[in-house]
Write a protein that holds these residues in place. Structure first.
Motif, PDB file in Angstrom:
ATOM      1  N   ARG A 109      -4.088   8.625  33.638  1.00  0.00           N
ATOM      2  CA  ARG A 109      -3.859   8.769  32.451  1.00  0.00           C
ATOM      3  C   ARG A 109      -3.728   7.493  31.393  1.00  0.00           C
ATOM      4  O   ARG A 109      -3.583   7.581  30.314  1.00  0.00           O
ATOM      5  CB  ARG A 109      -2.305   9.518  32.128  1.00  0.00           C
ATOM      6  N   SER A 110      -3.744   6.326  32.153  1.00  0.00           N
ATOM      7  CA  SER A 110      -3.578   5.138  31.552  1.00  0.00           C
ATOM      8  C   SER A 110      -5.062   4.715  30.752  1.00  0.00           C
ATOM      9  O   SER A 110      -6.098   5.020  31.308  1.00  0.00           O
ATOM     10  CB  SER A 110      -3.442   4.135  32.635  1.00  0.00           C
ATOM     11  N   GLN A 111      -4.753   4.300  29.560  1.00  0.00           N
ATOM     12  CA  GLN A 111      -5.836   3.776  28.871  1.00  0.00           C
ATOM     13  C   GLN A 111      -6.539   2.170  29.462  1.00  0.00           C
ATOM     14  O   GLN A 111      -7.227   1.646  29.031  1.00  0.00           O
ATOM     15  CB  GLN A 111      -5.421   3.554  27.481  1.00  0.00           C
ATOM     16  N   ASP A 112      -5.319   1.593  30.132  1.00  0.00           N
ATOM     17  CA  ASP A 112      -5.554   0.414  30.894  1.00  0.00           C
ATOM     18  C   ASP A 112      -6.693   0.473  31.856  1.00  0.00           C
ATOM     19  O   ASP A 112      -6.260   1.143  32.882  1.00  0.00           O
ATOM     20  CB  ASP A 112      -4.488  -0.119  31.313  1.00  0.00           C
ATOM     21  N   PRO A 113      -7.756  -0.178  31.962  1.00  0.00           N
ATOM     22  CA  PRO A 113      -8.779  -0.018  32.911  1.00  0.00           C
ATOM     23  C   PRO A 113      -8.383  -0.622  34.428  1.00  0.00           C
ATOM     24  O   PRO A 113      -8.775  -0.323  35.315  1.00  0.00           O
ATOM     25  CB  PRO A 113     -10.014  -0.930  32.355  1.00  0.00           C
ATOM     26  N   VAL A 165     -12.475   8.389  36.153  1.00  0.00           N
ATOM     27  CA  VAL A 165     -11.194   8.911  36.491  1.00  0.00           C
ATOM     28  C   VAL A 165     -10.206   8.708  35.444  1.00  0.00           C
ATOM     29  O   VAL A 165      -9.065   9.349  35.521  1.00  0.00           O
ATOM     30  CB  VAL A 165     -10.588   7.915  37.468  1.00  0.00           C
ATOM     31  N   LEU A 166     -10.608   8.477  34.032  1.00  0.00           N
ATOM     32  CA  LEU A 166      -9.897   8.830  33.017  1.00  0.00           C
ATOM     33  C   LEU A 166      -9.345  10.117  32.675  1.00  0.00           C
ATOM     34  O   LEU A 166     -10.290  11.082  32.735  1.00  0.00           O
ATOM     35  CB  LEU A 166     -10.371   7.941  31.731  1.00  0.00           C
ATOM     36  N   CYS A 167      -8.124  10.515  32.531  1.00  0.00           N
ATOM     37  CA  CYS A 167      -7.634  11.909  32.639  1.00  0.00           C
ATOM     38  C   CYS A 167      -6.535  12.013  31.594  1.00  0.00           C
ATOM     39  O   CYS A 167      -5.659  11.517  31.631  1.00  0.00           O
ATOM     40  CB  CYS A 167      -7.222  12.326  33.885  1.00  0.00           C
ATOM     41  N   CYS A 207      -3.621  17.919  33.059  1.00  0.00           N
ATOM     42  CA  CYS A 207      -4.439  19.351  32.636  1.00  0.00           C
ATOM     43  C   CYS A 207      -3.834  20.078  31.593  1.00  0.00           C
ATOM     44  O   CYS A 207      -4.588  21.323  31.316  1.00  0.00           O
ATOM     45  CB  CYS A 207      -4.209  19.817  34.065  1.00  0.00           C
ATOM     46  N   ARG A 208      -2.806  19.866  31.065  1.00  0.00           N
ATOM     47  CA  ARG A 208      -2.367  20.744  29.943  1.00  0.00           C
ATOM     48  C   ARG A 208      -2.767  20.223  28.529  1.00  0.00           C
ATOM     49  O   ARG A 208      -2.222  20.513  27.527  1.00  0.00           O
ATOM     50  CB  ARG A 208      -0.899  20.654  29.966  1.00  0.00           C
ATOM     51  N   HIS A 209      -3.460  18.958  28.541  1.00  0.00           N
ATOM     52  CA  HIS A 209      -3.848  18.313  27.354  1.00  0.00           C
ATOM     53  C   HIS A 209      -5.584  18.466  27.001  1.00  0.00           C
ATOM     54  O   HIS A 209      -6.246  18.647  28.124  1.00  0.00           O
ATOM     55  CB  HIS A 209      -3.537  16.935  27.376  1.00  0.00           C
ATOM     56  N   GLU A 210      -6.058  18.439  26.141  1.00  0.00           N
ATOM     57  CA  GLU A 210      -7.364  18.413  25.942  1.00  0.00           C
ATOM     58  C   GLU A 210      -7.847  16.924  26.125  1.00  0.00           C
ATOM     59  O   GLU A 210      -7.185  16.052  25.946  1.00  0.00           O
ATOM     60  CB  GLU A 210      -7.747  18.899  24.443  1.00  0.00           C
ATOM     61  N   GLY A 211      -9.175  16.909  26.468  1.00  0.00           N
ATOM     62  CA  GLY A 211      -9.568  15.661  26.937  1.00  0.00           C
ATOM     63  C   GLY A 211     -10.523  15.752  28.135  1.00  0.00           C
ATOM     64  O   GLY A 211     -10.353  16.726  28.850  1.00  0.00           O
ATOM     65  N   PRO A 212     -10.645  14.367  28.645  1.00  0.00           N
ATOM     66  CA  PRO A 212     -11.243  14.172  29.943  1.00  0.00           C
ATOM     67  C   PRO A 212     -10.291  14.549  30.965  1.00  0.00           C
ATOM     68  O   PRO A 212      -9.083  14.321  30.988  1.00  0.00           O
ATOM     69  CB  PRO A 212     -11.699  12.928  30.079  1.00  0.00           C
ATOM     70  N   HIS A 213     -10.865  15.278  32.323  1.00  0.00           N
ATOM     71  CA  HIS A 213      -9.993  15.496  33.264  1.00  0.00           C
ATOM     72  C   HIS A 213     -10.526  14.774  34.504  1.00  0.00           C
ATOM     73  O   HIS A 213     -11.880  15.213  34.710  1.00  0.00           O
ATOM     74  CB  HIS A 213      -9.742  17.005  33.412  1.00  0.00           C
ATOM     75  N   ALA A 214      -9.734  14.206  35.338  1.00  0.00           N
ATOM     76  CA  ALA A 214     -10.458  13.387  36.399  1.00  0.00           C
ATOM     77  C   ALA A 214     -11.049  14.325  37.426  1.00  0.00           C
ATOM     78  O   ALA A 214     -11.909  14.094  38.097  1.00  0.00           O
ATOM     79  CB  ALA A 214      -9.363  12.372  36.937  1.00  0.00           C
TER      80      ALA A 214
END
Length: 141
Positions: free
Chosen positions: A18-22, A46-48, A51-58
Protein backbone atom coordinates in the motif's frame (compact mmCIF):
# COMPACT_ATOMS: atom_id res chain seq x y z
CA UNK A 1 -15.76 -2.99 9.43
CA UNK A 2 -12.33 -1.40 9.49
CA UNK A 3 -11.46 -0.32 5.93
CA UNK A 4 -7.94 -1.70 6.43
CA UNK A 5 -9.15 -5.21 7.21
CA UNK A 6 -9.68 -7.17 4.01
CA UNK A 7 -12.67 -9.38 3.32
CA UNK A 8 -10.41 -12.34 4.13
CA UNK A 9 -9.27 -10.85 7.44
CA UNK A 10 -5.86 -9.60 6.27
CA UNK A 11 -4.72 -6.35 7.88
CA UNK A 12 -3.92 -4.27 4.81
CA UNK A 13 -2.54 -1.44 6.96
CA UNK A 14 0.44 -3.71 7.77
CA UNK A 15 1.27 -4.38 4.12
CA UNK A 16 3.99 -2.43 2.31
CA UNK A 17 2.17 -2.98 -1.00
CA UNK A 18 0.00 0.00 0.00
CA UNK A 19 3.03 2.26 0.26
CA UNK A 20 3.78 4.89 -2.36
CA UNK A 21 7.46 4.42 -1.47
CA UNK A 22 9.10 2.14 -4.06
CA UNK A 23 11.80 1.19 -1.54
CA UNK A 24 9.20 -0.16 0.90
CA UNK A 25 7.62 -2.18 -1.92
CA UNK A 26 11.06 -3.44 -3.01
CA UNK A 27 11.67 -4.77 0.49
CA UNK A 28 8.25 -6.44 0.42
CA UNK A 29 8.90 -8.09 -2.95
CA UNK A 30 12.28 -9.36 -1.76
CA UNK A 31 10.76 -10.66 1.48
CA UNK A 32 7.94 -12.43 -0.40
CA UNK A 33 10.52 -14.08 -2.65
CA UNK A 34 12.57 -15.25 0.29
CA UNK A 35 9.77 -16.27 2.65
CA UNK A 36 7.12 -17.56 0.23
CA UNK A 37 9.07 -18.15 -2.98
CA UNK A 38 6.91 -15.70 -4.97
CA UNK A 39 8.61 -14.76 -8.22
CA UNK A 40 5.92 -12.81 -10.12
CA UNK A 41 5.75 -9.65 -8.01
CA UNK A 42 7.71 -6.51 -8.83
CA UNK A 43 7.93 -3.07 -7.26
CA UNK A 44 5.55 -1.87 -9.97
CA UNK A 45 2.89 -4.60 -9.92
CA UNK A 46 2.73 -5.05 -6.15
CA UNK A 47 1.23 -1.58 -5.57
CA UNK A 48 -2.12 -2.15 -3.88
CA UNK A 49 -4.93 0.10 -2.69
CA UNK A 50 -6.26 -2.55 -0.29
CA UNK A 51 -9.20 -4.74 -1.19
CA UNK A 52 -11.84 -2.39 0.23
CA UNK A 53 -10.57 0.49 -1.86
CA UNK A 54 -10.68 1.29 -5.56
CA UNK A 55 -7.38 1.19 -7.36
CA UNK A 56 -4.74 -1.40 -8.10
CA UNK A 57 -4.73 -4.70 -6.23
CA UNK A 58 -1.54 -6.69 -5.81
CA UNK A 59 -3.17 -10.11 -5.85
CA UNK A 60 -4.80 -10.27 -9.26
CA UNK A 61 -5.66 -13.94 -8.62
CA UNK A 62 -7.55 -13.30 -5.36
CA UNK A 63 -10.95 -14.96 -5.45
CA UNK A 64 -12.15 -13.76 -2.04
CA UNK A 65 -12.46 -10.05 -2.91
CA UNK A 66 -14.63 -10.39 -6.05
CA UNK A 67 -16.78 -12.99 -4.31
CA UNK A 68 -17.37 -10.79 -1.24
CA UNK A 69 -18.13 -7.77 -3.43
CA UNK A 70 -20.60 -9.78 -5.52
CA UNK A 71 -22.34 -11.05 -2.37
CA UNK A 72 -22.35 -7.62 -0.72
CA UNK A 73 -20.76 -8.87 2.49
CA UNK A 74 -18.28 -7.07 4.73
CA UNK A 75 -16.30 -10.18 5.65
CA UNK A 76 -15.92 -13.64 4.20
CA UNK A 77 -16.81 -14.90 7.69
CA UNK A 78 -20.37 -13.62 7.13
CA UNK A 79 -20.89 -15.92 4.15
CA UNK A 80 -23.00 -19.06 4.54
CA UNK A 81 -20.34 -20.94 2.57
CA UNK A 82 -17.47 -19.92 4.89
CA UNK A 83 -14.93 -21.39 4.94
CA UNK A 84 -14.81 -22.20 1.25
CA UNK A 85 -12.01 -23.17 -1.13
CA UNK A 86 -11.47 -19.47 -1.96
CA UNK A 87 -10.62 -18.85 1.69
CA UNK A 88 -8.92 -22.12 2.61
CA UNK A 89 -5.36 -20.82 2.81
CA UNK A 90 -6.18 -17.21 3.66
CA UNK A 91 -7.28 -17.68 7.28
CA UNK A 92 -3.88 -17.56 8.93
CA UNK A 93 -2.03 -16.90 12.11
CA UNK A 94 1.73 -16.81 12.69
CA UNK A 95 2.02 -20.59 13.00
CA UNK A 96 -0.07 -21.40 9.94
CA UNK A 97 1.81 -18.84 7.81
CA UNK A 98 5.03 -20.59 8.80
CA UNK A 99 3.59 -23.87 7.49
CA UNK A 100 3.33 -22.37 3.98
CA UNK A 101 6.74 -20.74 3.93
CA UNK A 102 9.16 -21.42 1.15
CA UNK A 103 12.36 -23.27 2.00
CA UNK A 104 14.16 -19.91 1.82
CA UNK A 105 12.51 -18.78 5.05
CA UNK A 106 15.49 -20.19 6.94
CA UNK A 107 17.60 -17.43 5.39
CA UNK A 108 15.07 -14.71 6.26
CA UNK A 109 15.47 -12.35 9.17
CA UNK A 110 12.63 -11.73 11.60
CA UNK A 111 12.17 -8.30 9.97
CA UNK A 112 11.85 -9.91 6.54
CA UNK A 113 9.31 -12.42 7.88
CA UNK A 114 7.25 -9.60 9.41
CA UNK A 115 7.47 -7.62 6.17
CA UNK A 116 6.35 -10.63 4.15
CA UNK A 117 3.68 -11.97 6.50
CA UNK A 118 2.62 -9.17 8.87
CA UNK A 119 -0.65 -8.55 7.06
CA UNK A 120 -1.52 -12.26 7.08
CA UNK A 121 -0.75 -13.32 10.64
CA UNK A 122 -3.85 -11.78 12.18
CA UNK A 123 -6.42 -12.87 9.60
CA UNK A 124 -7.66 -15.89 11.55
CA UNK A 125 -8.25 -13.75 14.65
CA UNK A 126 -10.06 -11.08 12.60
CA UNK A 127 -12.31 -13.71 11.01
CA UNK A 128 -13.04 -15.35 14.38
CA UNK A 129 -14.06 -11.94 15.74
CA UNK A 130 -16.59 -11.52 12.92
CA UNK A 131 -17.90 -15.04 13.45
CA UNK A 132 -18.41 -14.27 17.13
CA UNK A 133 -20.07 -10.90 16.44
CA UNK A 134 -22.45 -12.50 13.93
CA UNK A 135 -23.46 -15.23 16.38
CA UNK A 136 -21.81 -17.99 14.37
CA UNK A 137 -19.74 -19.12 17.33
CA UNK A 138 -20.96 -20.06 20.80
CA UNK A 139 -20.45 -17.52 23.57
CA UNK A 140 -17.93 -19.75 25.32
CA UNK A 141 -15.61 -19.72 22.29
Amino acid sequence: MDKNIGFCGYDCSRCAARSQDPEARRKLVEAWRKVFGHQNYTVENVLCAGCRHEGPHADAECQARPCALAKGIESCAECDEFPCRKMATLACDRASVAMFCHKGVNAATEEEFETAAGQFICSRQNLLQVLKEKGKLPDWF
